[in-house]
Design a protein around this motif. Structure first.
Motif, PDB file in Angstrom:
ATOM      1  N   THR A 108       0.774  -1.076   0.048  1.00  0.00           N
ATOM      2  CA  THR A 108       0.059  -0.082   0.046  1.00  0.00           C
ATOM      3  C   THR A 108       0.816   1.375   0.009  1.00  0.00           C
ATOM      4  N   ALA A 109       0.758   2.108  -0.942  1.00  0.00           N
ATOM      5  CA  ALA A 109       1.624   3.125  -0.957  1.00  0.00           C
ATOM      6  C   ALA A 109       1.037   4.327  -0.138  1.00  0.00           C
ATOM      7  N   PRO A 110       2.053   5.121   0.527  1.00  0.00           N
ATOM      8  CA  PRO A 110       1.301   6.132   1.297  1.00  0.00           C
ATOM      9  C   PRO A 110       0.423   7.074   0.532  1.00  0.00           C
ATOM     10  N   LEU A 111      -0.444   7.594   1.318  1.00  0.00           N
ATOM     11  CA  LEU A 111      -1.358   8.634   0.694  1.00  0.00           C
ATOM     12  C   LEU A 111      -0.881   9.887   0.710  1.00  0.00           C
ATOM     13  N   SER A 112       0.156  10.291   1.743  1.00  0.00           N
ATOM     14  CA  SER A 112       0.586  11.543   1.755  1.00  0.00           C
ATOM     15  C   SER A 112       2.074  11.308   2.317  1.00  0.00           C
ATOM     16  N   LEU A 113       2.960  12.407   2.135  1.00  0.00           N
ATOM     17  CA  LEU A 113       4.207  12.181   2.701  1.00  0.00           C
ATOM     18  C   LEU A 113       4.235  12.371   4.155  1.00  0.00           C
ATOM     19  N   ASN A 114       4.919  11.477   4.879  1.00  0.00           N
ATOM     20  CA  ASN A 114       5.077  11.488   6.340  1.00  0.00           C
ATOM     21  C   ASN A 114       6.096  12.499   6.559  1.00  0.00           C
ATOM     22  N   GLU A 115       6.235  12.823   7.931  1.00  0.00           N
ATOM     23  CA  GLU A 115       7.111  13.939   8.377  1.00  0.00           C
ATOM     24  C   GLU A 115       8.450  13.702   8.267  1.00  0.00           C
ATOM     25  N   ASN A 116       8.886  12.334   7.947  1.00  0.00           N
ATOM     26  CA  ASN A 116      10.347  12.032   7.730  1.00  0.00           C
ATOM     27  C   ASN A 116      10.752  12.375   6.136  1.00  0.00           C
ATOM     28  N   THR A 117       9.675  11.864   5.307  1.00  0.00           N
ATOM     29  CA  THR A 117       9.882  11.899   4.139  1.00  0.00           C
ATOM     30  C   THR A 117       9.793  13.480   3.701  1.00  0.00           C
ATOM     31  N   ALA A 118       8.876  14.075   4.212  1.00  0.00           N
ATOM     32  CA  ALA A 118       8.394  15.484   3.772  1.00  0.00           C
ATOM     33  C   ALA A 118       9.695  16.226   4.144  1.00  0.00           C
TER      34      ALA A 118
END
Length: 444
Positions: free
Chosen positions: A352-362
Protein backbone atom coordinates in the motif's frame (compact mmCIF):
# COMPACT_ATOMS: atom_id res chain seq x y z
CA UNK A 1 8.59 27.72 -24.84
CA UNK A 2 12.39 27.67 -24.89
CA UNK A 3 14.64 24.76 -24.05
CA UNK A 4 15.38 23.77 -20.46
CA UNK A 5 19.02 23.34 -19.52
CA UNK A 6 18.46 21.69 -16.70
CA UNK A 7 20.53 -8.27 -2.58
CA UNK A 8 18.87 -9.68 0.02
CA UNK A 9 16.30 -12.46 -0.02
CA UNK A 10 13.02 -10.69 -0.71
CA UNK A 11 10.68 -12.65 1.51
CA UNK A 12 10.82 -10.62 4.70
CA UNK A 13 8.38 -7.84 5.48
CA UNK A 14 11.23 -5.46 6.32
CA UNK A 15 12.90 -5.98 2.95
CA UNK A 16 9.58 -5.58 1.15
CA UNK A 17 9.17 -2.12 2.62
CA UNK A 18 12.58 -1.03 1.34
CA UNK A 19 12.95 -2.93 -1.93
CA UNK A 20 12.59 -0.31 -4.71
CA UNK A 21 11.11 -2.94 -7.02
CA UNK A 22 8.11 -2.87 -4.66
CA UNK A 23 8.05 0.67 -3.29
CA UNK A 24 8.96 2.88 -6.25
CA UNK A 25 5.92 2.42 -8.50
CA UNK A 26 3.62 5.39 -9.17
CA UNK A 27 0.43 4.04 -7.63
CA UNK A 28 -2.74 5.92 -8.47
CA UNK A 29 -4.36 6.81 -5.15
CA UNK A 30 -6.25 9.89 -6.38
CA UNK A 31 -8.16 8.38 -9.32
CA UNK A 32 -6.29 10.39 -11.95
CA UNK A 33 -7.48 9.52 -15.44
CA UNK A 34 -5.47 9.54 -18.64
CA UNK A 35 -5.77 12.33 -21.21
CA UNK A 36 -4.94 12.51 -24.90
CA UNK A 37 -4.72 14.93 -27.79
CA UNK A 38 -6.11 14.41 -31.26
CA UNK A 39 -4.60 16.09 -34.28
CA UNK A 40 -5.90 19.61 -34.78
CA UNK A 41 -7.17 20.01 -31.22
CA UNK A 42 -4.69 21.40 -28.64
CA UNK A 43 -7.19 20.85 -25.82
CA UNK A 44 -6.63 17.46 -24.14
CA UNK A 45 -9.50 14.99 -24.04
CA UNK A 46 -10.19 13.10 -20.82
CA UNK A 47 -10.07 9.30 -20.96
CA UNK A 48 -12.18 7.02 -18.85
CA UNK A 49 -9.10 5.00 -17.91
CA UNK A 50 -7.16 5.23 -14.66
CA UNK A 51 -3.58 6.42 -15.13
CA UNK A 52 -0.36 5.05 -13.63
CA UNK A 53 -0.20 1.84 -11.58
CA UNK A 54 -3.30 0.40 -9.91
CA UNK A 55 -1.77 -2.13 -7.52
CA UNK A 56 1.53 -3.68 -6.47
CA UNK A 57 1.65 -7.18 -4.96
CA UNK A 58 4.67 -9.25 -4.07
CA UNK A 59 5.73 -12.73 -3.05
CA UNK A 60 9.13 -13.96 -1.90
CA UNK A 61 10.57 -13.84 -5.39
CA UNK A 62 8.28 -11.76 -7.61
CA UNK A 63 6.48 -8.45 -7.80
CA UNK A 64 3.19 -8.10 -9.69
CA UNK A 65 2.35 -4.68 -11.11
CA UNK A 66 -1.20 -4.12 -12.32
CA UNK A 67 -1.66 -1.23 -14.74
CA UNK A 68 -3.79 0.02 -17.62
CA UNK A 69 -0.60 1.20 -19.35
CA UNK A 70 -1.78 4.83 -19.42
CA UNK A 71 0.41 7.64 -18.01
CA UNK A 72 -0.70 10.75 -16.13
CA UNK A 73 1.00 12.90 -18.77
CA UNK A 74 -1.00 13.70 -21.91
CA UNK A 75 -0.51 11.29 -24.81
CA UNK A 76 -0.71 11.95 -28.54
CA UNK A 77 -1.23 13.00 -31.19
CA UNK A 78 0.78 10.72 -33.47
CA UNK A 79 1.28 12.64 -36.69
CA UNK A 80 2.74 9.95 -38.95
CA UNK A 81 -0.62 8.45 -39.83
CA UNK A 82 -0.75 6.10 -36.86
CA UNK A 83 -4.51 5.64 -36.32
CA UNK A 84 -4.10 4.17 -32.84
CA UNK A 85 -4.64 5.84 -29.48
CA UNK A 86 -3.15 4.85 -26.14
CA UNK A 87 -5.73 2.34 -24.90
CA UNK A 88 -6.36 0.27 -21.79
CA UNK A 89 -3.92 -2.66 -21.61
CA UNK A 90 -5.41 -4.21 -18.46
CA UNK A 91 -2.00 -5.72 -17.78
CA UNK A 92 -0.28 -7.53 -14.93
CA UNK A 93 3.51 -7.54 -15.13
CA UNK A 94 5.48 -10.14 -13.18
CA UNK A 95 9.09 -9.16 -12.46
CA UNK A 96 11.80 -10.88 -10.39
CA UNK A 97 12.59 -9.35 -7.01
CA UNK A 98 16.03 -10.96 -6.85
CA UNK A 99 17.56 -10.34 -10.30
CA UNK A 100 20.73 -12.22 -11.22
CA UNK A 101 23.34 -11.87 -13.91
CA UNK A 102 23.05 -14.16 -16.91
CA UNK A 103 26.31 -16.11 -16.85
CA UNK A 104 25.63 -17.74 -20.22
CA UNK A 105 24.91 -16.32 -23.65
CA UNK A 106 23.19 -12.94 -23.23
CA UNK A 107 19.51 -12.86 -24.18
CA UNK A 108 18.73 -10.47 -27.01
CA UNK A 109 15.97 -7.94 -26.57
CA UNK A 110 12.95 -8.47 -28.78
CA UNK A 111 10.12 -6.49 -30.30
CA UNK A 112 7.31 -5.62 -27.90
CA UNK A 113 7.59 -5.24 -24.14
CA UNK A 114 11.05 -5.62 -22.61
CA UNK A 115 10.33 -3.73 -19.40
CA UNK A 116 7.98 -1.36 -17.64
CA UNK A 117 8.30 2.21 -16.44
CA UNK A 118 7.36 3.17 -12.88
CA UNK A 119 4.08 4.65 -14.13
CA UNK A 120 3.02 1.36 -15.74
CA UNK A 121 3.86 2.36 -19.31
CA UNK A 122 5.57 -0.19 -21.55
CA UNK A 123 9.24 -0.15 -22.56
CA UNK A 124 10.19 -1.33 -26.08
CA UNK A 125 13.70 -1.72 -27.48
CA UNK A 126 15.21 0.10 -30.49
CA UNK A 127 13.32 -1.69 -33.27
CA UNK A 128 10.15 -0.79 -35.14
CA UNK A 129 9.60 -4.09 -36.97
CA UNK A 130 10.94 -2.88 -40.33
CA UNK A 131 14.05 -4.45 -41.90
CA UNK A 132 15.88 -4.69 -45.22
CA UNK A 133 15.17 -7.51 -47.70
CA UNK A 134 18.28 -7.79 -49.81
CA UNK A 135 16.54 -10.09 -52.31
CA UNK A 136 13.93 -7.50 -53.21
CA UNK A 137 16.24 -4.57 -52.46
CA UNK A 138 13.50 -2.97 -50.40
CA UNK A 139 12.21 -2.60 -46.87
CA UNK A 140 10.05 -5.35 -45.40
CA UNK A 141 7.84 -5.69 -42.34
CA UNK A 142 5.74 -3.05 -40.66
CA UNK A 143 2.79 -1.10 -42.06
CA UNK A 144 2.85 -0.65 -45.84
CA UNK A 145 5.69 -3.08 -46.51
CA UNK A 146 5.60 -6.75 -47.59
CA UNK A 147 6.43 -9.34 -44.90
CA UNK A 148 10.08 -10.09 -44.20
CA UNK A 149 11.51 -13.51 -45.17
CA UNK A 150 10.82 -16.01 -42.40
CA UNK A 151 8.12 -13.92 -40.76
CA UNK A 152 8.17 -11.14 -38.14
CA UNK A 153 10.32 -13.05 -35.62
CA UNK A 154 13.04 -14.10 -38.08
CA UNK A 155 16.49 -12.55 -37.71
CA UNK A 156 17.26 -9.97 -40.39
CA UNK A 157 20.64 -8.59 -41.37
CA UNK A 158 19.56 -4.95 -41.15
CA UNK A 159 16.85 -3.84 -38.72
CA UNK A 160 15.52 -0.30 -38.77
CA UNK A 161 16.02 1.92 -35.73
CA UNK A 162 12.67 3.26 -34.52
CA UNK A 163 14.06 6.44 -33.01
CA UNK A 164 15.10 8.26 -36.21
CA UNK A 165 12.66 6.41 -38.48
CA UNK A 166 9.53 7.12 -36.44
CA UNK A 167 10.41 10.52 -34.99
CA UNK A 168 7.47 12.15 -36.79
CA UNK A 169 5.06 9.81 -35.04
CA UNK A 170 6.20 10.34 -31.45
CA UNK A 171 4.21 12.64 -29.20
CA UNK A 172 5.73 15.29 -26.95
CA UNK A 173 6.71 12.57 -24.45
CA UNK A 174 8.75 10.71 -27.14
CA UNK A 175 6.32 7.80 -27.21
CA UNK A 176 3.58 6.26 -29.35
CA UNK A 177 1.19 3.27 -29.36
CA UNK A 178 1.43 -0.06 -31.17
CA UNK A 179 -2.09 -1.43 -31.53
CA UNK A 180 -3.03 0.67 -28.51
CA UNK A 181 -0.02 -0.34 -26.37
CA UNK A 182 1.50 3.04 -25.56
CA UNK A 183 5.28 2.73 -25.10
CA UNK A 184 8.62 4.49 -24.99
CA UNK A 185 11.62 3.26 -26.96
CA UNK A 186 13.85 5.94 -25.48
CA UNK A 187 14.53 8.41 -22.69
CA UNK A 188 11.03 9.46 -21.52
CA UNK A 189 11.47 13.21 -21.17
CA UNK A 190 9.69 15.79 -23.31
CA UNK A 191 11.16 16.83 -26.66
CA UNK A 192 11.04 20.55 -25.92
CA UNK A 193 13.22 20.16 -22.82
CA UNK A 194 16.19 18.76 -24.74
CA UNK A 195 19.14 21.07 -25.31
CA UNK A 196 18.67 20.63 -29.06
CA UNK A 197 14.98 20.32 -29.89
CA UNK A 198 14.49 17.91 -32.80
CA UNK A 199 10.67 17.82 -32.78
CA UNK A 200 8.30 20.78 -32.56
CA UNK A 201 5.22 18.77 -31.57
CA UNK A 202 5.35 20.17 -28.03
CA UNK A 203 4.70 23.65 -29.40
CA UNK A 204 1.07 22.70 -30.13
CA UNK A 205 0.56 19.64 -27.95
CA UNK A 206 2.60 20.18 -24.75
CA UNK A 207 3.17 17.40 -22.23
CA UNK A 208 5.75 16.76 -19.54
CA UNK A 209 7.03 13.21 -19.95
CA UNK A 210 8.10 11.04 -17.05
CA UNK A 211 10.95 13.19 -15.72
CA UNK A 212 13.18 16.15 -16.49
CA UNK A 213 16.89 15.75 -17.15
CA UNK A 214 18.88 17.65 -14.55
CA UNK A 215 22.63 17.78 -15.02
CA UNK A 216 23.34 18.50 -11.36
CA UNK A 217 21.68 15.56 -9.64
CA UNK A 218 21.37 11.80 -9.96
CA UNK A 219 18.47 11.01 -12.28
CA UNK A 220 15.47 9.21 -10.77
CA UNK A 221 14.73 5.53 -10.99
CA UNK A 222 12.31 5.38 -13.94
CA UNK A 223 11.58 1.68 -14.47
CA UNK A 224 12.62 -1.96 -14.47
CA UNK A 225 13.71 -4.24 -17.29
CA UNK A 226 12.32 -7.74 -17.77
CA UNK A 227 15.39 -9.17 -16.05
CA UNK A 228 14.41 -7.24 -12.90
CA UNK A 229 17.27 -4.74 -12.90
CA UNK A 230 16.42 -1.05 -12.43
CA UNK A 231 16.47 1.65 -15.10
CA UNK A 232 17.61 5.18 -14.37
CA UNK A 233 17.51 8.45 -16.27
CA UNK A 234 20.43 10.02 -18.09
CA UNK A 235 22.66 11.28 -15.26
CA UNK A 236 24.27 9.46 -12.33
CA UNK A 237 27.24 9.48 -9.98
CA UNK A 238 30.41 9.60 -12.05
CA UNK A 239 32.08 6.70 -10.29
CA UNK A 240 30.45 3.37 -9.58
CA UNK A 241 31.11 3.76 -5.83
CA UNK A 242 28.88 6.87 -5.73
CA UNK A 243 31.72 9.42 -5.77
CA UNK A 244 33.04 11.90 -8.31
CA UNK A 245 30.05 14.20 -8.74
CA UNK A 246 27.37 13.83 -11.43
CA UNK A 247 28.03 12.81 -15.03
CA UNK A 248 26.01 11.94 -18.09
CA UNK A 249 25.94 8.18 -18.56
CA UNK A 250 27.29 7.54 -22.06
CA UNK A 251 26.54 4.82 -24.55
CA UNK A 252 29.59 2.85 -25.67
CA UNK A 253 28.05 2.32 -29.10
CA UNK A 254 29.16 4.48 -32.00
CA UNK A 255 28.39 4.63 -35.70
CA UNK A 256 30.62 2.60 -37.98
CA UNK A 257 32.76 4.39 -40.53
CA UNK A 258 31.05 2.89 -43.56
CA UNK A 259 29.73 3.74 -47.00
CA UNK A 260 28.44 0.25 -47.88
CA UNK A 261 26.55 -2.49 -46.07
CA UNK A 262 27.02 -6.22 -46.69
CA UNK A 263 23.70 -7.59 -47.96
CA UNK A 264 22.12 -4.23 -47.35
CA UNK A 265 21.59 -0.84 -49.00
CA UNK A 266 24.41 1.60 -49.59
CA UNK A 267 24.78 4.43 -47.10
CA UNK A 268 23.01 7.38 -48.69
CA UNK A 269 20.55 10.17 -47.91
CA UNK A 270 17.65 7.71 -47.65
CA UNK A 271 19.42 4.94 -45.74
CA UNK A 272 21.83 7.14 -43.84
CA UNK A 273 24.36 5.85 -41.31
CA UNK A 274 22.26 5.26 -38.21
CA UNK A 275 19.09 4.22 -40.05
CA UNK A 276 19.67 0.59 -39.03
CA UNK A 277 20.63 -0.81 -35.64
CA UNK A 278 23.53 -2.70 -37.22
CA UNK A 279 25.12 0.61 -38.22
CA UNK A 280 26.44 0.81 -34.64
CA UNK A 281 29.40 -0.96 -33.10
CA UNK A 282 30.39 -1.37 -29.47
CA UNK A 283 33.64 0.26 -28.35
CA UNK A 284 34.83 -0.35 -24.80
CA UNK A 285 36.01 2.58 -22.60
CA UNK A 286 37.66 0.79 -19.65
CA UNK A 287 39.18 3.93 -18.17
CA UNK A 288 36.01 6.03 -18.02
CA UNK A 289 33.30 4.75 -15.64
CA UNK A 290 30.67 7.03 -17.18
CA UNK A 291 30.65 4.85 -20.30
CA UNK A 292 28.27 1.90 -20.08
CA UNK A 293 28.74 -1.74 -21.03
CA UNK A 294 27.35 -3.63 -24.03
CA UNK A 295 23.93 -3.93 -22.33
CA UNK A 296 23.79 -0.15 -21.71
CA UNK A 297 24.36 -0.42 -17.98
CA UNK A 298 26.86 -0.88 -15.19
CA UNK A 299 27.08 -2.08 -11.57
CA UNK A 300 26.98 0.98 -9.32
CA UNK A 301 25.67 2.70 -6.22
CA UNK A 302 22.48 4.79 -6.57
CA UNK A 303 20.26 6.66 -4.11
CA UNK A 304 17.81 3.74 -4.00
CA UNK A 305 20.52 1.06 -3.89
CA UNK A 306 23.24 2.27 -1.48
CA UNK A 307 24.88 -1.17 -1.55
CA UNK A 308 25.01 -1.20 -5.33
CA UNK A 309 23.19 -3.06 -8.09
CA UNK A 310 23.42 -3.43 -11.83
CA UNK A 311 21.54 -0.55 -13.50
CA UNK A 312 20.49 0.38 -17.00
CA UNK A 313 20.44 4.03 -18.07
CA UNK A 314 18.39 6.03 -20.57
CA UNK A 315 21.29 7.29 -22.65
CA UNK A 316 21.35 10.66 -24.40
CA UNK A 317 24.02 12.60 -26.25
CA UNK A 318 25.50 15.96 -25.25
CA UNK A 319 22.37 17.71 -26.59
CA UNK A 320 20.13 15.38 -24.56
CA UNK A 321 18.84 13.73 -27.71
CA UNK A 322 18.32 9.98 -27.35
CA UNK A 323 21.45 7.86 -27.97
CA UNK A 324 21.49 4.21 -29.12
CA UNK A 325 20.78 1.68 -27.59
CA UNK A 326 18.52 4.13 -25.73
CA UNK A 327 17.68 2.13 -22.59
CA UNK A 328 18.23 -1.64 -22.58
CA UNK A 329 20.05 -3.60 -25.17
CA UNK A 330 20.70 -4.94 -27.56
CA UNK A 331 20.96 -7.74 -24.97
CA UNK A 332 19.90 -8.12 -21.32
CA UNK A 333 22.49 -8.20 -18.56
CA UNK A 334 20.42 -10.48 -16.37
CA UNK A 335 18.28 -13.56 -16.67
CA UNK A 336 15.15 -12.39 -18.46
CA UNK A 337 12.15 -13.76 -16.56
CA UNK A 338 9.77 -10.82 -16.58
CA UNK A 339 6.48 -11.45 -18.32
CA UNK A 340 2.95 -10.16 -18.72
CA UNK A 341 0.51 -12.56 -17.00
CA UNK A 342 -3.26 -12.82 -16.98
CA UNK A 343 -3.59 -13.63 -13.28
CA UNK A 344 -1.61 -14.06 -10.06
CA UNK A 345 -1.40 -17.73 -9.13
CA UNK A 346 0.59 -17.59 -5.89
CA UNK A 347 0.06 -16.10 -2.46
CA UNK A 348 1.04 -12.44 -2.36
CA UNK A 349 1.08 -9.41 -0.09
CA UNK A 350 -0.31 -6.07 -1.28
CA UNK A 351 1.99 -3.08 -0.97
CA UNK A 352 0.00 0.00 0.00
CA UNK A 353 1.56 3.23 -1.16
CA UNK A 354 1.45 6.09 1.38
CA UNK A 355 -1.41 8.51 0.71
CA UNK A 356 0.72 11.48 1.67
CA UNK A 357 4.26 12.30 2.69
CA UNK A 358 5.06 11.42 6.27
CA UNK A 359 7.00 13.85 8.42
CA UNK A 360 10.38 12.25 7.75
CA UNK A 361 9.80 12.01 4.00
CA UNK A 362 8.51 15.57 3.79
CA UNK A 363 11.64 16.95 5.47
CA UNK A 364 13.79 15.29 2.81
CA UNK A 365 11.44 15.88 -0.12
CA UNK A 366 13.37 17.26 -3.07
CA UNK A 367 12.15 19.85 -5.54
CA UNK A 368 14.22 21.28 -8.37
CA UNK A 369 13.50 24.76 -9.70
CA UNK A 370 15.22 25.62 -12.98
CA UNK A 371 16.50 27.54 -14.76
CA UNK A 372 17.56 30.23 -12.32
CA UNK A 373 17.73 32.98 -13.44
CA UNK A 374 14.69 32.19 -15.58
CA UNK A 375 13.77 33.81 -18.87
CA UNK A 376 10.76 32.34 -20.66
CA UNK A 377 9.57 29.75 -18.16
CA UNK A 378 10.20 28.15 -14.79
CA UNK A 379 10.25 24.35 -14.52
CA UNK A 380 9.37 22.78 -11.18
CA UNK A 381 10.48 19.15 -11.01
CA UNK A 382 9.63 16.79 -8.19
CA UNK A 383 10.48 13.24 -7.31
CA UNK A 384 7.78 10.58 -7.30
CA UNK A 385 4.88 11.43 -5.04
CA UNK A 386 1.43 10.09 -4.28
CA UNK A 387 -0.11 13.53 -3.80
CA UNK A 388 -1.39 16.40 -5.91
CA UNK A 389 0.50 19.68 -5.47
CA UNK A 390 -0.58 23.25 -6.08
CA UNK A 391 2.17 25.42 -7.58
CA UNK A 392 2.00 29.20 -7.44
CA UNK A 393 4.41 31.98 -8.39
CA UNK A 394 4.19 35.11 -6.26
CA UNK A 395 5.95 38.45 -6.56
CA UNK A 396 7.75 40.31 -3.77
CA UNK A 397 4.45 41.84 -2.62
CA UNK A 398 2.91 38.40 -2.16
CA UNK A 399 0.63 38.65 -5.19
CA UNK A 400 0.03 35.41 -7.12
CA UNK A 401 1.05 36.00 -10.74
CA UNK A 402 1.07 32.42 -12.13
CA UNK A 403 -0.31 29.08 -10.98
CA UNK A 404 -0.23 25.43 -11.98
CA UNK A 405 -0.39 21.88 -10.64
CA UNK A 406 1.82 18.88 -10.07
CA UNK A 407 -0.59 15.97 -10.37
CA UNK A 408 0.07 12.59 -8.84
CA UNK A 409 2.25 10.64 -11.24
CA UNK A 410 3.43 13.76 -13.02
CA UNK A 411 6.87 15.04 -12.14
CA UNK A 412 6.89 18.41 -13.86
CA UNK A 413 5.06 21.72 -13.82
CA UNK A 414 5.93 24.53 -16.24
CA UNK A 415 5.09 28.14 -15.39
CA UNK A 416 5.40 30.48 -18.38
CA UNK A 417 6.87 33.86 -17.47
CA UNK A 418 5.33 35.85 -20.31
CA UNK A 419 4.02 39.21 -19.13
CA UNK A 420 6.20 39.22 -16.02
CA UNK A 421 8.82 41.84 -15.21
CA UNK A 422 12.41 41.14 -14.21
CA UNK A 423 12.87 40.69 -10.51
CA UNK A 424 12.68 38.37 -7.53
CA UNK A 425 9.77 35.93 -7.25
CA UNK A 426 8.87 32.97 -5.06
CA UNK A 427 7.68 29.55 -6.18
CA UNK A 428 5.39 27.94 -3.60
CA UNK A 429 4.59 24.23 -3.78
CA UNK A 430 2.01 22.85 -1.38
CA UNK A 431 -0.15 19.82 -0.70
CA UNK A 432 -2.15 18.52 2.24
CA UNK A 433 1.03 17.50 4.04
CA UNK A 434 3.77 19.80 2.73
CA UNK A 435 4.51 23.36 1.76
CA UNK A 436 7.82 24.64 0.43
CA UNK A 437 8.91 27.97 -1.04
CA UNK A 438 11.84 28.79 -3.30
CA UNK A 439 13.24 32.12 -4.45
CA UNK A 440 13.77 32.49 -8.18
CA UNK A 441 14.98 35.40 -10.30
CA UNK A 442 13.41 36.31 -13.63
CA UNK A 443 15.96 37.98 -15.88
CA UNK A 444 14.90 38.29 -19.53
Amino acid sequence: MKKLFLFLIGGSALYAQTNPAITQWMQNTTNIMGRHYVSGNPTPIADNVLANVQSVKYSANSVYVTTHGIPAYITGPFLDGNPSLATDQNAIYKLPLNPVQNSGTPTATTGGNIGIFINGVSLFDYRDGVAWNNTTQALCGGPGNPPCPGGPTATQAWNRDAIPAEKGGFDCNKAHPAMGNYHHHQNPSAFNLDLQVISTICNTYPADGLYVINTNTHSPLIGFAYDGFPIYGAYAYTNTDGSGGISRMKSSYQLKNQTTRTNGPAVNATYYNGYFREDYEYVSHPNDPSYLDEHNGRFCITPEYPNGIYCYFATVDANHNSAYPYIVGPTFYGVKSGIKVTSITESTTTYTAPLSLNENTASNFNLIIAPDPAQDFIAIQTEITNENFEVILVDELGKTVKSGQLLQGSTLCILETDGLYNGVYFVKVRSSSLEKAFKVIIEK
